[in-house]
Scaffold this motif. Structure first.
Motif, PDB file in Angstrom:
ATOM      1  N   ILE A 162       0.996  -1.152  -0.004  1.00  0.00           N
ATOM      2  CA  ILE A 162       0.323   0.188  -0.083  1.00  0.00           C
ATOM      3  C   ILE A 162       0.668   1.060   0.226  1.00  0.00           C
ATOM      4  CG2 ILE A 162      -1.952   0.808   0.862  1.00  0.00           C
ATOM      5  CD1 ILE A 162      -2.108  -1.930   2.576  1.00  0.00           C
ATOM      6  N   GLY A 163       1.021   1.821  -0.658  1.00  0.00           N
ATOM      7  CA  GLY A 163       1.359   3.132  -0.934  1.00  0.00           C
ATOM      8  C   GLY A 163       2.809   2.690  -2.153  1.00  0.00           C
ATOM      9  N   ARG A 164       2.692   3.623  -3.233  1.00  0.00           N
ATOM     10  CA  ARG A 164       3.710   3.887  -4.626  1.00  0.00           C
ATOM     11  C   ARG A 164       4.551   4.485  -4.642  1.00  0.00           C
ATOM     12  NH1 ARG A 164      -0.771   6.293  -9.244  1.00  0.00           N
ATOM     13  NH2 ARG A 164      -2.260   7.786  -7.703  1.00  0.00           N
ATOM     14  N   ILE A 176      10.070   5.875  -3.076  1.00  0.00           N
ATOM     15  CA  ILE A 176      11.296   6.115  -2.083  1.00  0.00           C
ATOM     16  C   ILE A 176      11.251   4.581  -1.608  1.00  0.00           C
ATOM     17  CG2 ILE A 176      11.480   6.400   0.602  1.00  0.00           C
ATOM     18  CD1 ILE A 176      11.768   9.330  -0.325  1.00  0.00           C
ATOM     19  N   VAL A 177      10.187   4.095  -1.543  1.00  0.00           N
ATOM     20  CA  VAL A 177       9.138   2.738  -0.743  1.00  0.00           C
ATOM     21  C   VAL A 177       8.289   1.734  -1.585  1.00  0.00           C
ATOM     22  CG1 VAL A 177       8.308   1.793   1.382  1.00  0.00           C
ATOM     23  CG2 VAL A 177       9.093   3.915   1.536  1.00  0.00           C
ATOM     24  N   GLY A 178       6.931   2.700  -2.146  1.00  0.00           N
ATOM     25  CA  GLY A 178       6.133   1.768  -1.953  1.00  0.00           C
ATOM     26  C   GLY A 178       6.948   0.806  -3.408  1.00  0.00           C
ATOM     27  N   ALA A 181       2.491   0.949   3.498  1.00  0.00           N
ATOM     28  CA  ALA A 181       3.497   2.643   3.621  1.00  0.00           C
ATOM     29  C   ALA A 181       2.817   3.436   3.151  1.00  0.00           C
ATOM     30  CB  ALA A 181       4.891   2.915   2.617  1.00  0.00           C
ATOM     31  N   VAL A 182       2.361   4.788   3.892  1.00  0.00           N
ATOM     32  CA  VAL A 182       1.118   5.280   3.526  1.00  0.00           C
ATOM     33  C   VAL A 182       1.169   6.698   3.952  1.00  0.00           C
ATOM     34  CG1 VAL A 182      -1.492   5.648   2.573  1.00  0.00           C
ATOM     35  CG2 VAL A 182      -0.886   3.477   3.410  1.00  0.00           C
ATOM     36  N   GLY A 183       1.162   6.577   5.637  1.00  0.00           N
ATOM     37  CA  GLY A 183       1.154   7.640   5.940  1.00  0.00           C
ATOM     38  C   GLY A 183      -0.522   8.580   6.651  1.00  0.00           C
TER      39      GLY A 183
HETATM   40  P1  NAD Z   1       4.723   9.456  -0.086  1.00  0.00           P
HETATM   41  O1  NAD Z   1       3.830  10.216   1.018  1.00  0.00           O
HETATM   42  O2  NAD Z   1       5.444   9.252  -0.699  1.00  0.00           O
HETATM   43  O3  NAD Z   1       3.533   8.009  -0.579  1.00  0.00           O
HETATM   44  C1  NAD Z   1       2.514   7.945   0.396  1.00  0.00           C
HETATM   45  C2  NAD Z   1       1.595   6.694  -0.747  1.00  0.00           C
HETATM   46  O4  NAD Z   1       0.160   6.465   0.116  1.00  0.00           O
HETATM   47  C3  NAD Z   1       1.199   7.358  -2.101  1.00  0.00           C
HETATM   48  O5  NAD Z   1       1.606   6.387  -3.322  1.00  0.00           O
HETATM   49  C4  NAD Z   1      -0.752   7.413  -2.147  1.00  0.00           C
HETATM   50  O6  NAD Z   1      -1.003   7.253  -2.908  1.00  0.00           O
HETATM   51  C5  NAD Z   1      -0.879   6.035  -1.214  1.00  0.00           C
HETATM   52  N1  NAD Z   1      -2.332   7.177  -0.375  1.00  0.00           N
HETATM   53  C6  NAD Z   1      -2.356   8.097   0.255  1.00  0.00           C
HETATM   54  N2  NAD Z   1      -3.142   7.182   0.834  1.00  0.00           N
HETATM   55  C7  NAD Z   1      -4.118   5.735   1.024  1.00  0.00           C
HETATM   56  C8  NAD Z   1      -5.412   5.531   1.140  1.00  0.00           C
HETATM   57  N3  NAD Z   1      -5.564   5.824   1.612  1.00  0.00           N
HETATM   58  N4  NAD Z   1      -5.398   4.021   0.321  1.00  0.00           N
HETATM   59  C9  NAD Z   1      -4.021   4.097   0.085  1.00  0.00           C
HETATM   60  N5  NAD Z   1      -3.118   4.415  -0.629  1.00  0.00           N
HETATM   61  C10 NAD Z   1      -2.987   5.569   0.165  1.00  0.00           C
HETATM   62  O7  NAD Z   1       5.372   8.047   1.749  1.00  0.00           O
HETATM   63  P2  NAD Z   1       6.510   7.546   1.402  1.00  0.00           P
HETATM   64  O8  NAD Z   1       7.772   7.785   1.685  1.00  0.00           O
HETATM   65  O9  NAD Z   1       6.505   6.542   0.825  1.00  0.00           O
HETATM   66  O10 NAD Z   1       6.270   7.206   2.926  1.00  0.00           O
HETATM   67  C11 NAD Z   1       5.077   6.125   3.745  1.00  0.00           C
HETATM   68  C12 NAD Z   1       5.006   5.986   4.761  1.00  0.00           C
HETATM   69  O11 NAD Z   1       6.754   5.343   5.375  1.00  0.00           O
HETATM   70  C13 NAD Z   1       5.272   7.262   5.819  1.00  0.00           C
HETATM   71  O12 NAD Z   1       4.494   7.478   6.902  1.00  0.00           O
HETATM   72  C14 NAD Z   1       6.547   7.524   5.966  1.00  0.00           C
HETATM   73  O13 NAD Z   1       6.530   8.546   7.116  1.00  0.00           O
HETATM   74  C15 NAD Z   1       7.037   6.042   6.353  1.00  0.00           C
HETATM   75  N6  NAD Z   1       8.510   6.170   6.403  1.00  0.00           N
HETATM   76  C16 NAD Z   1       8.787   5.064   7.141  1.00  0.00           C
HETATM   77  C17 NAD Z   1      10.239   5.243   6.748  1.00  0.00           C
HETATM   78  C18 NAD Z   1      11.248   4.138   7.610  1.00  0.00           C
HETATM   79  O14 NAD Z   1      12.584   3.764   7.740  1.00  0.00           O
HETATM   80  N7  NAD Z   1      10.517   3.641   8.683  1.00  0.00           N
HETATM   81  C19 NAD Z   1      11.119   5.102   5.671  1.00  0.00           C
HETATM   82  C20 NAD Z   1      10.542   6.050   4.676  1.00  0.00           C
HETATM   83  C21 NAD Z   1       9.258   5.935   4.990  1.00  0.00           C
END
Ligand code: NAD
Length: 260
Positions: A139-141, A144-146, A183-185
């Motif tokens: 979940i998330g694209r 950096i992560v998805g 990985a959504v936030g």
């Molecule tokens: P990002 O904001 O770049 O991407 C978020 C993704 O989630 C997007 O692709 C979006 O389409 C999707 N999204 C948003 N709302 C949604 C919903 N309601 N349903 C489904 N998908 C949805 O974020 P990111 O950089 O990929 O980070 C994601 C999370 O991971 C954040 O909480 C960030 O802090 C965390 N993170 C943690 C680490 C770690 O080391 N643990 C590293 C990087 C990011």
């Protein structure tokens, strides 16, 4: 490595005074110290221009004593992140964000993996979970992560679905998953009723609540009732991300000295 005269060095750049970025950078520096990597911090003011930042990166690219360069994201709005990522020499790009490294990951022939997805894979391997043929839902694209996460699960023969903000029925898709990576936030978006009995649930999310608490993208208590294995926040993927950064820096130093 010491016996061979190899002493890995990592440059850590931080621009501005975002408190979360400061915590991440401090944790990365602490890990360097712990394992014997020399870290050099470049803390720049928020008003730093893009040209100044690019000039610093150019200098660090040429600095033979440094094997890795990390520029903590997000950057202030007036700086183009893409230009900064592109400026870091691919052989010092320990975050694996440069297009050259992303391309190498795509074809499955890489030196560095992005730290967070690599950390998730390491958790899966160490738990003895077989990915082959499993329904994996990411979940998330984000770049950096998805996206890289999905690619790594695919390389390991998972059947991968990527969900995002425009996905029609998130709950139904997640319910199919043997392995879920969130990985959504969005705090606690994934609840127990969306988790299949016996699934593996990995929570990448790091969300700061108004009361200061840190929470993931998964509602831990309800998901844990269904999951065979689950990662907590904090103390799950976060520390693995840092461990993978250390691994990439060591690898960069070995490659730099023509050692594999
Ligand atoms: P990002 O904001 O770049 O991407 C978020 C993704 O989630 C997007 O692709 C979006 O389409 C999707 N999204 C948003 N709302 C949604 C919903 N309601 N349903 C489904 N998908 C949805 O974020 P990111 O950089 O990929 O980070 C994601 C999370 O991971 C954040 O909480 C960030 O802090 C965390 N993170 C943690 C680490 C770690 O080391 N643990 C590293 C990087 C990011």
């Amino acid at each position: 490595m010491k016996a061979k005269g190899i002493h890995p060095g990592l440059a850590v750049i931080i621009v501005g005074d975002d408190p979360a970025s400061r915590i991440y950078v401090n944790n990365k520096k602490k890990a360097c110290e712990y394992i014997g990597i020399r870290s050099e911090e470049y803390a720049l003011p928020a008003e730093t221009t893009q040209a100044e930042l690019l000039a610093l990166i150019d200098e660090l690219n040429q600095n033979d004593a440094l094997d890795g360069i990390l520029c903590q994201l997000p950057l202030p709005k007036h700086i183009d992140e893409k230009a900064v990522i592109a400026a870091i020499s691919p052989d010092k790009d320990v975050d694996a964000f440069h297009a050259v490294n992303v391309g190498k990951i795509m074809i499955g022939d890489y030196d560095f993996l992005p730290c967070t997805p690599a950390g998730v894979m390491e958790l899966i391997y160490e738990s003895g979970i077989d990915i082959k043929g499993k329904e994996c839902v990411v979940i998330g694209r984000s770049n950096i992560v998805g996206k890289p996460m999905a690619m790594l699960l695919l390389h390991d023969h998972g059947t991968v679905t990527i969900c995002h903000s425009k996905t029609k029925d998130l709950a139904e898709t997640v319910r199919r998953a043997d392995i879920v990576v969130a990985a959504v936030g969005v705090p606690e978006l994934i609840t127990g009723d969306m988790v299949k009995e016996g699934a593996v649930v990995i929570d990448v999310g790091m969300n700061r609540l108004p009361d200061g608490r840190l929470t993931g993208d998964v509602h831990f208590e309800s998901a844990a009732e269904k999951a065979e294995a689950i990662t907590p926040v904090p103390g799950g993927v976060g520390p693995m991300t840092i461990a993978m950064l250390m691994k990439n820096t060591v690898k960069a130093a070995l490659l730099h000295h023509n050692e594999k």
